[in-house]
Motif scaffolding. Structure first.
Motif, PDB file in Angstrom:
ATOM      1  N   THR A  34       0.833  -1.199   0.000  1.00 43.70           N
ATOM      2  CA  THR A  34       0.000   0.000   0.000  1.00 43.70           C
ATOM      3  C   THR A  34       0.872   1.255   0.000  1.00 43.70           C
ATOM      4  OG1 THR A  34      -1.733  -1.181   1.213  1.00 43.70           O
ATOM      5  CG2 THR A  34      -1.822   1.227   1.227  1.00 43.70           C
ATOM      6  N   ILE A  35       1.917   1.245   0.811  1.00 43.71           N
ATOM      7  CA  ILE A  35       2.846   2.382   0.838  1.00 43.71           C
ATOM      8  C   ILE A  35       3.538   2.517  -0.512  1.00 43.71           C
ATOM      9  CG2 ILE A  35       4.930   3.319   1.913  1.00 43.71           C
ATOM     10  CD1 ILE A  35       4.126   1.781   4.465  1.00 43.71           C
ATOM     11  N   LEU A  36       3.986   1.394  -1.065  1.00 49.51           N
ATOM     12  CA  LEU A  36       4.674   1.420  -2.362  1.00 49.51           C
ATOM     13  C   LEU A  36       3.751   1.975  -3.440  1.00 49.51           C
ATOM     14  CD1 LEU A  36       7.440   0.473  -3.581  1.00 49.51           C
ATOM     15  CD2 LEU A  36       6.210  -1.540  -4.415  1.00 49.51           C
ATOM     16  N   ARG A  37       2.476   1.573  -3.395  1.00 56.83           N
ATOM     17  CA  ARG A  37       1.510   2.047  -4.378  1.00 56.83           C
ATOM     18  C   ARG A  37       1.352   3.560  -4.281  1.00 56.83           C
ATOM     19  NH1 ARG A  37      -1.512  -2.301  -3.704  1.00 56.83           N
ATOM     20  NH2 ARG A  37      -2.748  -1.350  -2.063  1.00 56.83           N
ATOM     21  N   SER A  38       1.288   4.071  -3.057  1.00 59.41           N
ATOM     22  CA  SER A  38       1.146   5.512  -2.865  1.00 59.41           C
ATOM     23  C   SER A  38       2.364   6.261  -3.399  1.00 59.41           C
ATOM     24  CB  SER A  38       0.956   5.812  -1.373  1.00 59.41           C
ATOM     25  OG  SER A  38       0.878   7.196  -1.134  1.00 59.41           O
ATOM     26  N   LEU A  39       3.549   5.731  -3.131  1.00 57.83           N
ATOM     27  CA  LEU A  39       4.772   6.358  -3.634  1.00 57.83           C
ATOM     28  C   LEU A  39       4.827   6.308  -5.159  1.00 57.83           C
ATOM     29  CD1 LEU A  39       7.323   4.892  -1.051  1.00 57.83           C
ATOM     30  CD2 LEU A  39       6.488   7.253  -1.140  1.00 57.83           C
ATOM     31  N   ALA A  40       4.397   5.187  -5.737  1.00 58.36           N
ATOM     32  CA  ALA A  40       4.428   5.032  -7.192  1.00 58.36           C
ATOM     33  C   ALA A  40       3.431   5.982  -7.864  1.00 58.36           C
ATOM     34  CB  ALA A  40       4.127   3.588  -7.573  1.00 58.36           C
ATOM     35  N   VAL A  41       2.258   6.114  -7.281  1.00 55.84           N
ATOM     36  CA  VAL A  41       1.268   7.048  -7.827  1.00 55.84           C
ATOM     37  C   VAL A  41       1.829   8.470  -7.807  1.00 55.84           C
ATOM     38  CG1 VAL A  41      -0.970   8.121  -7.389  1.00 55.84           C
ATOM     39  CG2 VAL A  41      -0.747   5.632  -7.294  1.00 55.84           C
ATOM     40  N   GLY A  42       2.486   8.819  -6.703  1.00 58.86           N
ATOM     41  CA  GLY A  42       3.081  10.144  -6.609  1.00 58.86           C
ATOM     42  C   GLY A  42       4.148  10.399  -7.657  1.00 58.86           C
ATOM     43  N   ALA A  43       4.838   9.319  -8.068  1.00 65.02           N
ATOM     44  CA  ALA A  43       5.901   9.441  -9.078  1.00 65.02           C
ATOM     45  C   ALA A  43       5.390   9.181 -10.490  1.00 65.02           C
ATOM     46  CB  ALA A  43       7.032   8.471  -8.754  1.00 65.02           C
ATOM     47  N   GLY A  44       4.113   8.811 -10.615  1.00 70.84           N
ATOM     48  CA  GLY A  44       3.554   8.495 -11.926  1.00 70.84           C
ATOM     49  C   GLY A  44       4.167   7.255 -12.542  1.00 70.84           C
ATOM     50  N   ALA A  45       4.476   6.250 -11.692  1.00 68.71           N
ATOM     51  CA  ALA A  45       5.158   5.047 -12.173  1.00 68.71           C
ATOM     52  C   ALA A  45       4.331   3.795 -11.872  1.00 68.71           C
ATOM     53  CB  ALA A  45       6.528   4.924 -11.512  1.00 68.71           C
ATOM     54  N   ASP A  46       4.671   2.703 -12.559  1.00 65.02           N
ATOM     55  CA  ASP A  46       4.046   1.407 -12.323  1.00 65.02           C
ATOM     56  C   ASP A  46       4.870   0.616 -11.308  1.00 65.02           C
ATOM     57  OD1 ASP A  46       1.977   1.848 -14.173  1.00 65.02           O
ATOM     58  OD2 ASP A  46       3.277   1.209 -15.838  1.00 65.02           O
ATOM     59  N   ILE A  47       4.305  -0.494 -10.866  1.00 61.33           N
ATOM     60  CA  ILE A  47       4.967  -1.360  -9.900  1.00 61.33           C
ATOM     61  C   ILE A  47       5.230  -2.721 -10.532  1.00 61.33           C
ATOM     62  CG2 ILE A  47       4.689  -2.605  -7.709  1.00 61.33           C
ATOM     63  CD1 ILE A  47       3.018  -0.265  -6.715  1.00 61.33           C
ATOM     64  N   ILE A  48       6.439  -3.221 -10.340  1.00 60.51           N
ATOM     65  CA  ILE A  48       6.773  -4.595 -10.741  1.00 60.51           C
ATOM     66  C   ILE A  48       6.437  -5.491  -9.554  1.00 60.51           C
ATOM     67  CG2 ILE A  48       8.605  -6.161 -11.476  1.00 60.51           C
ATOM     68  CD1 ILE A  48      10.085  -3.658 -12.543  1.00 60.51           C
ATOM     69  N   ASP A  49       5.358  -6.277  -9.690  1.00 59.70           N
ATOM     70  CA  ASP A  49       4.836  -7.075  -8.580  1.00 59.70           C
ATOM     71  C   ASP A  49       5.352  -8.504  -8.666  1.00 59.70           C
ATOM     72  OD1 ASP A  49       3.456  -8.264  -6.546  1.00 59.70           O
ATOM     73  OD2 ASP A  49       1.461  -8.062  -7.473  1.00 59.70           O
ATOM     74  N   LEU A  50       6.330  -8.831  -7.827  1.00 57.43           N
ATOM     75  CA  LEU A  50       6.923 -10.162  -7.874  1.00 57.43           C
ATOM     76  C   LEU A  50       6.141 -11.193  -7.071  1.00 57.43           C
ATOM     77  CD1 LEU A  50      10.728  -9.307  -7.762  1.00 57.43           C
ATOM     78  CD2 LEU A  50       9.238  -9.731  -9.721  1.00 57.43           C
ATOM     79  N   ASP A  51       5.019 -10.800  -6.471  1.00 64.88           N
ATOM     80  CA  ASP A  51       4.103 -11.783  -5.899  1.00 64.88           C
ATOM     81  C   ASP A  51       3.267 -12.448  -6.987  1.00 64.88           C
ATOM     82  OD1 ASP A  51       4.252 -12.563  -3.298  1.00 64.88           O
ATOM     83  OD2 ASP A  51       2.981 -10.979  -2.496  1.00 64.88           O
ATOM     84  N   ASP A  52       3.267 -11.828  -8.168  1.00 57.24           N
ATOM     85  CA  ASP A  52       2.562 -12.406  -9.316  1.00 57.24           C
ATOM     86  C   ASP A  52       3.473 -13.428  -9.991  1.00 57.24           C
ATOM     87  OD1 ASP A  52       0.481 -12.438 -11.486  1.00 57.24           O
ATOM     88  OD2 ASP A  52       2.218 -11.745 -12.650  1.00 57.24           O
TER      89      ASP A  52
END
Length: 420
Positions: A34-52
């Motif tokens: 959740t924190i990572l998502r908030s930081l990524a939204v602020g930077a306009g970036a996507d997340i590489i999700d290694l749980d997938d």
């Protein structure tokens, strides 16, 4: 549960401006994503999700491909493909500026293979703990900070309205976000599934466990010893494990943030100080569940349950203070102090300049004799001792002795200086 902004998020944002890689590490389901998502939204970036699983396979096939491109890069659960760290290092060799990568992990960084050392000096680790009580109640906790800067402000005339039942509800609830959304039997089932998933997925990813069936048994015995000096030989015997095996497995359970060893502090202060660590559950709610301690049992007058409540209260309080310490700069060491002849202090926090604040936790009525450990430590430390605090479940604060104070536990999650 409404979205709660975590204190650590602002610190992560600040660190992104100071160092190339920021790692958010902590228990599974603690809110790192959740924190990572908030930081990524602020930077306009996507997340590489290694749980997938599909993403994990693709990244493992070509780690370098996924660390290229626009910065910053956000990677969730990086421990599934630790080879990423070498790829990140290669990128940083070309451009070592700050704020390039933010990664999260549910395993302690030092527990990973040798390649975890690849980013030494370029990575800053931040631990994401379960919710603090202040985060849950919307208060900006500053007790530890105030004790170091202006301890006289801590003791006020304000009395506590928090009841023993309120404290028990907070302890049993714990601070794991998804657990707090459950009640009754649903919460118990969530805790069971949480332990099973952590053992089966995260621990197995770290090591090849020969006696997998022993892990839940060992964890149960460790949880039952929360807030007590760790005796791994005794716990190993109870779990039918050799001491060396029990030690190795216990380290794995620490590595996935289920339990925590609180090291001995001040072993050079006095020759008679013990060097043995204390054990604490990372989340008091999970410990209460695994110990079979419901709010109803903890409210009873059963002596055994009340003794266990004292241990749970200490673990709960120690956890809250450690969370506050994790948000502060300049903390050098956190530990417990205990001598071979039984003098002890539950928690000692030392700043880098050598100044010390110490804490004791008491579930019952506070008497003068209960301050003996704090007095002994104060006399041993001398001018470096700023304050000794007895945290209790009563209503009123007091200042019974030089640099010693007693305050209600709920002062931990209030803002010093605000009327409650």
């Amino acid at each position: 549960m409404p979205l709660i902004r975590r204190r650590i998020e602002d610190i992560a944002t600040q660190r992104m401006g100071e160092i190339p890689v920021v790692a958010l590490l902590g228990p599974r389901s603690v809110g790192k994503s959740t924190i990572l998502r908030s930081l990524a939204v602020g930077a306009g970036a996507d997340i590489i999700d290694l749980d997938d699983p599909a993403t994990q396979t693709a990244v493992a096939d070509d780690p370098s491909l996924f660390v290229q491109g626009p910065r910053p890069v956000f990677i969730d659960e990086y421990q599934h493909v630790p080879e990423l760290l070498s790829a990140i290092k290669a990128e940083l060799n070309r451009n070592g500026s700050s704020g390039q990568f933010v990664i999260t992990g549910s395993t302690r960084h030092e527990a990973l293979p040798k390649m975890a050392e690849a980013l030494t000096g370029r990575l800053h680790r931040l631990t994401v703990y379960p919710f603090s009580q202040g985060e849950l109640s919307g208060h900006h906790e500053n007790l530890l900070e105030t004790l170091f800067s202006d301890p006289a402000r801590v003791v006020t005339s304000t009395w506590s309205a928090t009841t023993r039942e309120d404290y028990i509800q907070s302890i049993v609830g714990g601070g794991l976000p998804l657990a707090l959304e459950q009640t009754g039997g649903a919460r118990g089932r969530w805790f069971d599934n949480y332990v099973e998933l952590t053992l089966e997925r995260d621990v197995r990813a770290l090591a090849n466990i020969r006696q997998r069936e022993a892990l839940p048994r060992l964890l149960s015995h460790l949880m039952a010893q929360t807030a007590q000096v760790l005796n791994i030989t005794k716990i190993g015997q109870a779990a039918n494990l050799k001491p060396s095996t029990a030690e190795g497995y216990a380290k794995l359970l620490e590595a996935v943030y289920l339990v925590h060893r609180l090291p001995a502090w001040g072993t050079t202060l006095r020759a008679r100080a013990t060097a043995k660590p204390k054990l604490h559950a990372v989340d008091a709610g999970l410990a209460a569940h695994m110990m079979g301690l419901s709010d109803t049992k903890l409210l009873s007058n059963n002596p055994t349950d009340q003794e266990q409540f004292g241990h749970l209260l200490e673990t709960f309080v120690v956890g809250e203070i450690i969370k506050q310490a994790s948000w502060m700069d300049g903390i050098a060491e956190i530990g417990h102090w205990r001598t071979h002849d039984g003098v002890e202090v539950d928690l000692v926090v030392e700043r880098r300049d050598g100044m010390v604040v110490a804490f004791e936790v008491k579930a019952g009525n506070v008497k003068s004799k209960h301050l003996s450990g704090l007095r002994t430590l104060r006399n041993a430390v001398g001018d470096r001792f700023i304050a000794g605090v007895m945290l209790h479940l009563g209503k009123y604060p007091s200042r019974p002795d030089d640099r010693l104070m007693t305050i209600p536990v709920d002062r931990l999650w209030q803002t010093v200086g605000e009327e409650t």
